[in-house]
Design a protein around this motif. Structure first.
Motif, PDB file in Angstrom:
ATOM      1  N   SER A   1       0.832  -1.206   0.000  1.00 34.50           N
ATOM      2  CA  SER A   1       0.000   0.000   0.000  1.00 34.50           C
ATOM      3  C   SER A   1       0.864   1.254   0.000  1.00 34.50           C
ATOM      4  N   ARG A   2       1.947   1.213   0.790  1.00 32.25           N
ATOM      5  CA  ARG A   2       2.840   2.363   0.849  1.00 32.25           C
ATOM      6  C   ARG A   2       3.526   2.596  -0.502  1.00 32.25           C
ATOM      7  N   LEU A   3       3.962   1.524  -1.138  1.00 32.59           N
ATOM      8  CA  LEU A   3       4.629   1.649  -2.444  1.00 32.59           C
ATOM      9  C   LEU A   3       3.656   2.136  -3.519  1.00 32.59           C
ATOM     10  N   ILE A   4       2.413   1.620  -3.475  1.00 33.44           N
ATOM     11  CA  ILE A   4       1.406   2.067  -4.448  1.00 33.44           C
ATOM     12  C   ILE A   4       1.098   3.544  -4.233  1.00 33.44           C
ATOM     13  N   GLY A   5       1.041   3.974  -2.962  1.00 34.33           N
ATOM     14  CA  GLY A   5       0.810   5.385  -2.682  1.00 34.33           C
ATOM     15  C   GLY A   5       1.921   6.272  -3.221  1.00 34.33           C
ATOM     16  N   ASN A   6       3.176   5.837  -3.046  1.00 36.25           N
ATOM     17  CA  ASN A   6       4.303   6.605  -3.574  1.00 36.25           C
ATOM     18  C   ASN A   6       4.268   6.649  -5.099  1.00 36.25           C
ATOM     19  N   LEU A   7       3.931   5.522  -5.716  1.00 35.04           N
ATOM     20  CA  LEU A   7       3.849   5.469  -7.171  1.00 35.04           C
ATOM     21  C   LEU A   7       2.738   6.384  -7.671  1.00 35.04           C
ATOM     22  N   GLN A   8       1.614   6.388  -6.977  1.00 37.21           N
ATOM     23  CA  GLN A   8       0.503   7.261  -7.353  1.00 37.21           C
ATOM     24  C   GLN A   8       0.913   8.724  -7.286  1.00 37.21           C
ATOM     25  N   THR A   9       1.638   9.094  -6.222  1.00 38.64           N
ATOM     26  CA  THR A   9       2.096  10.481  -6.077  1.00 38.64           C
ATOM     27  C   THR A   9       3.029  10.876  -7.212  1.00 38.64           C
TER      28      THR A   9
ATOM     29  N   THR B   1       2.235  13.640 -10.037  1.00 33.85           N
ATOM     30  CA  THR B   1       3.124  14.787 -10.156  1.00 33.85           C
ATOM     31  C   THR B   1       3.646  14.926 -11.580  1.00 33.85           C
ATOM     32  N   ALA B   2       3.939  13.803 -12.222  1.00 30.90           N
ATOM     33  CA  ALA B   2       4.458  13.837 -13.596  1.00 30.90           C
ATOM     34  C   ALA B   2       3.431  14.412 -14.565  1.00 30.90           C
ATOM     35  N   ARG B   3       2.156  14.301 -14.224  1.00 31.57           N
ATOM     36  CA  ARG B   3       1.092  14.817 -15.102  1.00 31.57           C
ATOM     37  C   ARG B   3       0.735  16.271 -14.795  1.00 31.57           C
ATOM     38  N   MET B   4       1.342  16.839 -13.757  1.00 27.68           N
ATOM     39  CA  MET B   4       1.021  18.213 -13.388  1.00 27.68           C
ATOM     40  C   MET B   4       1.774  19.183 -14.293  1.00 27.68           C
ATOM     41  N   VAL B   5       1.064  20.150 -14.834  1.00 26.92           N
ATOM     42  CA  VAL B   5       1.661  21.152 -15.711  1.00 26.92           C
ATOM     43  C   VAL B   5       1.173  22.536 -15.288  1.00 26.92           C
ATOM     44  N   PRO B   6       1.989  23.571 -15.491  1.00 30.53           N
ATOM     45  CA  PRO B   6       1.561  24.928 -15.130  1.00 30.53           C
ATOM     46  C   PRO B   6       0.387  25.384 -16.000  1.00 30.53           C
ATOM     47  N   VAL B   7      -0.549  26.087 -15.391  1.00 27.45           N
ATOM     48  CA  VAL B   7      -1.699  26.582 -16.153  1.00 27.45           C
ATOM     49  C   VAL B   7      -1.266  27.589 -17.212  1.00 27.45           C
ATOM     50  N   GLY B   8      -0.078  28.164 -17.030  1.00 21.03           N
ATOM     51  CA  GLY B   8       0.426  29.108 -18.017  1.00 21.03           C
ATOM     52  C   GLY B   8       0.548  28.517 -19.403  1.00 21.03           C
ATOM     53  N   GLN B   9       0.743  27.195 -19.490  1.00 21.56           N
ATOM     54  CA  GLN B   9       0.831  26.548 -20.798  1.00 21.56           C
ATOM     55  C   GLN B   9      -0.458  26.710 -21.593  1.00 21.56           C
ATOM     56  N   ALA B  10      -1.589  26.744 -20.890  1.00 23.50           N
ATOM     57  CA  ALA B  10      -2.872  26.939 -21.568  1.00 23.50           C
ATOM     58  C   ALA B  10      -3.238  28.414 -21.652  1.00 23.50           C
ATOM     59  N   PHE B  11      -2.804  29.191 -20.650  1.00 21.43           N
ATOM     60  CA  PHE B  11      -3.202  30.601 -20.591  1.00 21.43           C
ATOM     61  C   PHE B  11      -2.480  31.463 -21.624  1.00 21.43           C
ATOM     62  N   GLU B  12      -1.238  31.112 -21.961  1.00 22.00           N
ATOM     63  CA  GLU B  12      -0.444  31.970 -22.845  1.00 22.00           C
ATOM     64  C   GLU B  12      -1.111  32.174 -24.200  1.00 22.00           C
ATOM     65  N   ARG B  13      -1.806  31.144 -24.683  1.00 23.53           N
ATOM     66  CA  ARG B  13      -2.414  31.264 -26.006  1.00 23.53           C
ATOM     67  C   ARG B  13      -3.584  32.252 -26.020  1.00 23.53           C
ATOM     68  N   PHE B  14      -4.122  32.585 -24.838  1.00 24.45           N
ATOM     69  CA  PHE B  14      -5.252  33.506 -24.792  1.00 24.45           C
ATOM     70  C   PHE B  14      -4.819  34.956 -24.996  1.00 24.45           C
ATOM     71  N   GLU B  15      -3.525  35.243 -24.821  1.00 24.80           N
ATOM     72  CA  GLU B  15      -3.061  36.614 -25.050  1.00 24.80           C
ATOM     73  C   GLU B  15      -3.342  37.039 -26.487  1.00 24.80           C
ATOM     74  N   ARG B  16      -3.053  36.128 -27.411  1.00 24.82           N
ATOM     75  CA  ARG B  16      -3.284  36.460 -28.810  1.00 24.82           C
ATOM     76  C   ARG B  16      -4.787  36.564 -29.102  1.00 24.82           C
ATOM     77  N   LEU B  17      -5.579  35.693 -28.507  1.00 26.05           N
ATOM     78  CA  LEU B  17      -7.032  35.731 -28.689  1.00 26.05           C
ATOM     79  C   LEU B  17      -7.594  37.072 -28.243  1.00 26.05           C
ATOM     80  N   VAL B  18      -7.191  37.522 -27.053  1.00 25.59           N
ATOM     81  CA  VAL B  18      -7.698  38.787 -26.519  1.00 25.59           C
ATOM     82  C   VAL B  18      -7.247  39.949 -27.395  1.00 25.59           C
ATOM     83  N   ARG B  19      -5.995  39.935 -27.820  1.00 24.78           N
ATOM     84  CA  ARG B  19      -5.467  41.018 -28.651  1.00 24.78           C
ATOM     85  C   ARG B  19      -6.241  41.130 -29.960  1.00 24.78           C
TER      86      ARG B  19
END
Length: 554
Positions: A225-233, A237-255
């Motif tokens: 259970s402990r190993l599965i919990g660490n693997l899950q974390t 974490t590997a799938r976490m990305v900054p929201v800026g990756q999606a937000f940056e494209r809106f600058e051009r849309l707004v402009r």
């Protein structure tokens, strides 16, 4: 060389460079400095080199023409004017289309001759360039660095090598450099699916171990259970990305949209470093885009209207992200005219959507009205709005993600719409509750506390609505049995206090089963079924359970 194997890599790399180009162009338009030209030049040069290696001649030709103009701008041999910036924006758009055309099978070829001609029209020929000062260079601001004695210096750029002046003394040492591997997103999705199945299996193993009197089995299950919990974390974490990756494209849309509407807008992005699961970020793009379009079209006034209202002619539009508990909150706010409540009520009354006194409507009730499918206060359909799909799309998508939408508006001062979303969609912590011998999962995100229901707590308000007295405060009560169509229960029960955008609510259930990490599975509700659920899961005993939607129940 078989270029097909590298087409996807070329496309992904080019998209990153194109995003950099748009960001630099927007900054250049705001007058942030000549260093943005150097960034543009490097990004275009990279795409030119990759396209030449791949044999994509159309992309190479367009990149070369763009690179020539940028080189002259970088060396100060031609001026940056509004016409030049417009040509650069058009060229980057064409380059983006050309990249997709050459690297995606079945995509129609792009005509680049007119774009190259437009670039050449604002590019002086070599004799004209030589007649200017060939050694003249715009002042490039070097990063401010501290000398050994603590004094700061801001040295002029090296006129002999502009590119070198940006990179010297700032490259990380090899032992400190980050190492990255490009991984297909589908592999991360597969890993998340597998870890989800492992979490279900872990729960079943823990159940078996609890019923067993074998210490060795209990110890082995505890370690697994402990190993599965660490693997899950780690996978999460590997799938976490900054929201800026999606937000940056809106600058051009707004402009672009502000230009087309004849409005002046300063667009600000805050909290772009907040990280969320990639699956959430992929899903939230469309709702945020609709909110920005609504703000620009309906909320923000033209410069003349703002002056008449005593406001600065330039409006302010903000897109921000923040973390609150186990949720990420995205806000879209503007300082425009606010929602025209009278217009909303007029349309709602004509459609027979309201029965109470219009003057008593809250912001939450106004949001409920304007988020109805097909509801629009605009009588004319344009490329931007008028079909009544904007906030309907937002509300539907956010609810499907297990989130909530909240609106606040002030006439003449602006509007803010708040989206509360889970950090991840795959695995959530849930409270298990029972109603009529069926177990349901309630995401713990909205849970404040749980109580045992006592008859002394029960009361009613003036409208006959059931209320529960909790620590001297009256909280509206909802009985899960009633919502699910089960027969009423005479005595007993437990209470879950939920914190929702509209305020606190108490949910009465038969009993609590416990808490558990559950793997969210997609759920397709039957046509006409109330929106009470937003997913399903498998419990530790192997039986399925529906995941309750707190907003839908309320």
């Amino acid at each position: 060389m078989n270029t097909k194997r590298y087409a996807e890599l070329f496309r992904a790399e080019s998209r990153e460079r194109l995003a950099e180009m748009n960001t630099s162009l927007l900054a250049l338009e705001r007058g942030e400095g000549v260093e943005r030209v150097a960034e543009l030049f490097r990004a275009v040069h990279t795409v030119k080199g990759m396209s030449a290696a791949m044999g994509y001649d159309e992309v190479r030709k367009l990149s070369h023409a763009l690179e020539t103009l940028l080189d002259l701008l970088r060396r100060g041999q031609t001026a940056i004017t509004n016409d030049v910036i417009e040509v650069l924006f058009d060229a980057v758009d064409t380059l983006e289309t050309a990249v997709a055309a050459v690297s995606e099978p079945g995509t129609k070829a792009v005509e680049i001759a007119s774009t190259i001609a437009a670039i050449e029209a604002v590019t002086p020929d070599e004799t004209d360039a030589d007649s200017v000062n060939p050694t003249m260079e715009w002042p490039v601001q070097r990063p401010v660095s501290d000398n050994a004695d603590g004094a700061s210096s801001n040295l002029p750029a090296n006129s002999g090598s502009p590119a070198r002046s940006f990179s010297q003394n700032i490259a990380p040492s090899p032992e400190k450099a980050h190492r990255f591997v490009r991984v297909d997103a589908e592999r991360l999705d597969t890993l998340m699916t597998l870890i989800g199945e492992l979490v279900i299996a872990r729960g079943r193993l823990q159940e078996v171990a609890r019923k067993s009197s074998n210490p060795a089995l209990t110890e082995a299950v505890l370690q697994a259970s402990r190993l599965i919990g660490n693997l899950q974390t780690e996978i999460t974490t590997a799938r976490m990305v900054p929201v800026g990756q999606a937000f940056e494209r809106f600058e051009r849309l707004v402009r672009d949209m502000a230009h087309s509407l004849g409005k002046k807008v300063v667009f600000e992005i805050l909290g772009s470093d907040i990280e969320v699961d990639k699956s959430v970020l992929d899903e939230v793009g469309d709702p945020v885009m609709h909110l920005l379009r609504n703000s620009l079209d309906h909320g923000i006034e033209t410069p003349a209207e703002r002056r008449a209202a005593g406001k600065p002619p330039v409006a302010h539009l903000t897109l921000s992200a923040s973390r609150e508990g186990s949720s990420v909150v995205i806000r879209v706010s503007d300082d425009g005219r606010g929602i025209d409540v009278a217009r909303v009520l007029e349309r709602a009354s004509a459609a027979g959507l309201i029965e109470k006194d219009p003057g008593l409507l809250t912001d939450a009730e106004i949001l409920t009205l304007i988020a109805r499918p097909g509801f629009s206060t605009t009588s004319k359909v344009t490329d931007i709005s008028g079909r009544g799909v904007g906030l309907d799309v937002v509300a539907t998508k956010v609810r499907s993600l297990g989130g909530a939408v909240e609106l606040s508006t002030d006439a003449g001062a602006g509007t803010e719409i708040r989206l509360e979303l889970p950090m991840t969609l795959a695995i959530i912590h849930a409270l298990l509750a029972k109603s009529e011998n069926e177990v349901y999962a309630l995401p713990i995100t909205h849970v404040v506390e749980t109580l045992v229901l006592n008859p002394e707590m029960i009361g009613f308000d003036d409208d006959g609505r059931e209320m529960l007295s909790i620590r001297g405060q009256s909280v509206p009560a909802i009985r899960l049995r009633e919502r699910l169509g089960h027969p009423p229960r005479e005595k007993g029960g437990h209470v879950v206090v939920l914190d929702l955008p509209d305020g606190r609510m108490s949910l009465v259930v038969d009993e609590f089963v416990g808490q558990q990490e559950v793997v969210v599975k997609s759920f397709d509700a039957a046509r006409g079924m109330p929106q009470l659920f937003n997913g399903a899961t498998i419990l530790t005993n192997g039986l399925p359970a529906l995941i309750l939607d707190a907003q839908g129940i309320a």
